[in-house]
Scaffold this motif. Structure first.
Motif, PDB file in Angstrom:
ATOM      1  N   UNK A 200     -10.090  25.185  34.709  1.00  0.00           N
ATOM      2  CA  UNK A 200     -11.481  25.652  34.803  1.00  0.00           C
ATOM      3  C   UNK A 200     -11.777  25.879  36.276  1.00  0.00           C
ATOM      4  N   UNK A 201     -12.143  27.096  36.642  1.00  0.00           N
ATOM      5  CA  UNK A 201     -12.357  27.451  38.047  1.00  0.00           C
ATOM      6  C   UNK A 201     -13.456  26.617  38.702  1.00  0.00           C
ATOM      7  N   UNK A 202     -14.547  26.372  38.013  1.00  0.00           N
ATOM      8  CA  UNK A 202     -15.703  25.681  38.609  1.00  0.00           C
ATOM      9  C   UNK A 202     -15.450  24.200  38.879  1.00  0.00           C
ATOM     10  N   UNK A 203     -14.568  23.571  38.079  1.00  0.00           N
ATOM     11  CA  UNK A 203     -14.374  22.128  38.222  1.00  0.00           C
ATOM     12  C   UNK A 203     -12.997  21.744  38.752  1.00  0.00           C
ATOM     13  N   UNK A 204     -12.050  22.655  38.676  1.00  0.00           N
ATOM     14  CA  UNK A 204     -10.683  22.341  39.073  1.00  0.00           C
ATOM     15  C   UNK A 204      -9.925  21.530  38.034  1.00  0.00           C
ATOM     16  N   UNK A 205     -10.563  21.215  36.908  1.00  0.00           N
ATOM     17  CA  UNK A 205      -9.914  20.440  35.849  1.00  0.00           C
ATOM     18  C   UNK A 205      -9.127  21.353  34.923  1.00  0.00           C
ATOM     19  N   UNK A 206      -8.106  20.789  34.282  1.00  0.00           N
ATOM     20  CA  UNK A 206      -7.352  21.540  33.281  1.00  0.00           C
ATOM     21  C   UNK A 206      -7.575  20.913  31.914  1.00  0.00           C
ATOM     22  N   UNK A 207      -7.317  21.689  30.893  1.00  0.00           N
ATOM     23  CA  UNK A 207      -7.376  21.183  29.523  1.00  0.00           C
ATOM     24  C   UNK A 207      -6.237  21.773  28.714  1.00  0.00           C
ATOM     25  N   UNK A 208      -5.768  20.975  27.786  1.00  0.00           N
ATOM     26  CA  UNK A 208      -4.815  21.438  26.782  1.00  0.00           C
ATOM     27  C   UNK A 208      -5.577  21.554  25.479  1.00  0.00           C
ATOM     28  N   UNK A 209      -5.453  22.691  24.867  1.00  0.00           N
ATOM     29  CA  UNK A 209      -6.236  23.022  23.680  1.00  0.00           C
ATOM     30  C   UNK A 209      -5.297  23.320  22.520  1.00  0.00           C
ATOM     31  N   UNK A 210      -5.297  22.452  21.524  1.00  0.00           N
ATOM     32  CA  UNK A 210      -4.588  22.723  20.274  1.00  0.00           C
ATOM     33  C   UNK A 210      -5.586  23.413  19.356  1.00  0.00           C
ATOM     34  N   UNK A 211      -5.191  24.549  18.793  1.00  0.00           N
ATOM     35  CA  UNK A 211      -6.155  25.352  18.036  1.00  0.00           C
ATOM     36  C   UNK A 211      -5.582  25.880  16.729  1.00  0.00           C
ATOM     37  N   UNK A 212      -6.510  26.258  15.856  1.00  0.00           N
ATOM     38  CA  UNK A 212      -6.218  27.042  14.657  1.00  0.00           C
ATOM     39  C   UNK A 212      -7.218  28.196  14.668  1.00  0.00           C
ATOM     40  N   UNK A 213      -6.717  29.378  14.498  1.00  0.00           N
ATOM     41  CA  UNK A 213      -7.558  30.570  14.514  1.00  0.00           C
ATOM     42  C   UNK A 213      -7.456  31.243  13.148  1.00  0.00           C
ATOM     43  N   UNK A 214      -8.604  31.347  12.464  1.00  0.00           N
ATOM     44  CA  UNK A 214      -8.651  31.935  11.127  1.00  0.00           C
ATOM     45  C   UNK A 214      -9.134  33.378  11.224  1.00  0.00           C
ATOM     46  N   UNK A 215      -8.362  34.279  10.672  1.00  0.00           N
ATOM     47  CA  UNK A 215      -8.705  35.708  10.604  1.00  0.00           C
ATOM     48  C   UNK A 215      -8.879  36.111   9.149  1.00  0.00           C
ATOM     49  N   UNK A 216      -9.782  37.045   8.900  1.00  0.00           N
ATOM     50  CA  UNK A 216      -9.813  37.795   7.650  1.00  0.00           C
ATOM     51  C   UNK A 216      -9.673  39.257   8.038  1.00  0.00           C
ATOM     52  N   UNK A 217      -8.767  39.955   7.371  1.00  0.00           N
ATOM     53  CA  UNK A 217      -8.502  41.364   7.676  1.00  0.00           C
ATOM     54  C   UNK A 217      -8.781  42.190   6.421  1.00  0.00           C
ATOM     55  N   UNK A 218      -9.671  43.174   6.551  1.00  0.00           N
ATOM     56  CA  UNK A 218     -10.021  44.058   5.448  1.00  0.00           C
ATOM     57  C   UNK A 218      -9.832  45.495   5.922  1.00  0.00           C
ATOM     58  N   UNK A 219      -9.087  46.263   5.159  1.00  0.00           N
ATOM     59  CA  UNK A 219      -8.818  47.670   5.500  1.00  0.00           C
ATOM     60  C   UNK A 219      -8.293  47.812   6.932  1.00  0.00           C
ATOM     61  N   UNK A 220      -7.424  46.893   7.336  1.00  0.00           N
ATOM     62  CA  UNK A 220      -6.784  46.991   8.645  1.00  0.00           C
ATOM     63  C   UNK A 220      -7.649  46.558   9.817  1.00  0.00           C
ATOM     64  N   UNK A 221      -8.816  45.972   9.541  1.00  0.00           N
ATOM     65  CA  UNK A 221      -9.701  45.529  10.624  1.00  0.00           C
ATOM     66  C   UNK A 221     -10.094  44.068  10.427  1.00  0.00           C
TER      67      UNK A 221
END
Length: 153
Positions: free
Chosen positions: A113-134
């Motif tokens: 993070x530029x403002x604080x100089x701290x770092x973070x490790x982020x474990x994530x799950x990203x959910x997508x729904x795709x309809x007609x290619x979008x």
């Protein structure tokens, strides 16, 4: 034909009919990450439908948390990252699960993070729904505690 074989036959038929949709969804998700990784934000935005549900939960002081519905709001979301974060120290996708129009990508990243100089490790799950290619749904589940702490002075 027994009820069990009828069920298996119906299940196999549904699976075959979902296969092209699953492949299309996977292709859009893979394209999203390729474009995001290369920094081609106009091309990333081109993957989103005009009517989209877009949400990233998190603390109010984390600049990208919140809900969005328009491409302009989504463009502002992606523009936030280079303004507040270092380039990624790590960014890995571990698993992608796709079924029909739905996809979930599991991964992790590490940023400063530029403002604080701290770092973070982020474990994530990203959910997508795709309809007609979008992309019509984008919902990020991330380590909001670690991210919020990194934004705290």
């Amino acid at each position: 034909m027994t009820p069990s074989s009828e069920s298996n036959s119906a299940s196999a038929s549904a699976s075959r009919s979902a296969a092209p949709l699953t492949a299309s969804t996977r292709a859009v998700v893979e394209t999203f990450f390729a474009r995001f990784g290369s920094g081609d934000m106009p091309a990333v935005l081109g993957l989103f439908a005009e009517d989209v549900t877009f949400h990233v939960g998190g603390a109010e002081h984390v600049p990208w948390s919140g809900s969005r519905t328009s491409k302009d709001e989504i463009a502002a979301f992606f523009a936030t990252f280079p303004e507040v974060l270092t380039p990624p120290q790590e960014y890995a996708l571990h698993t992608t699960v796709v079924e029909g129009a739905e996809a979930v990508v599991i991964g992790h990243n590490r940023f400063g993070v530029l403002a604080t100089g701290k770092t973070f490790t982020n474990h994530f799950a990203l959910h997508f729904t795709v309809v007609d290619g979008q992309i019509t749904n984008y919902r990020m589940y991330e380590d909001s505690h670690a991210i919020g702490a990194a934004f705290t002075h």
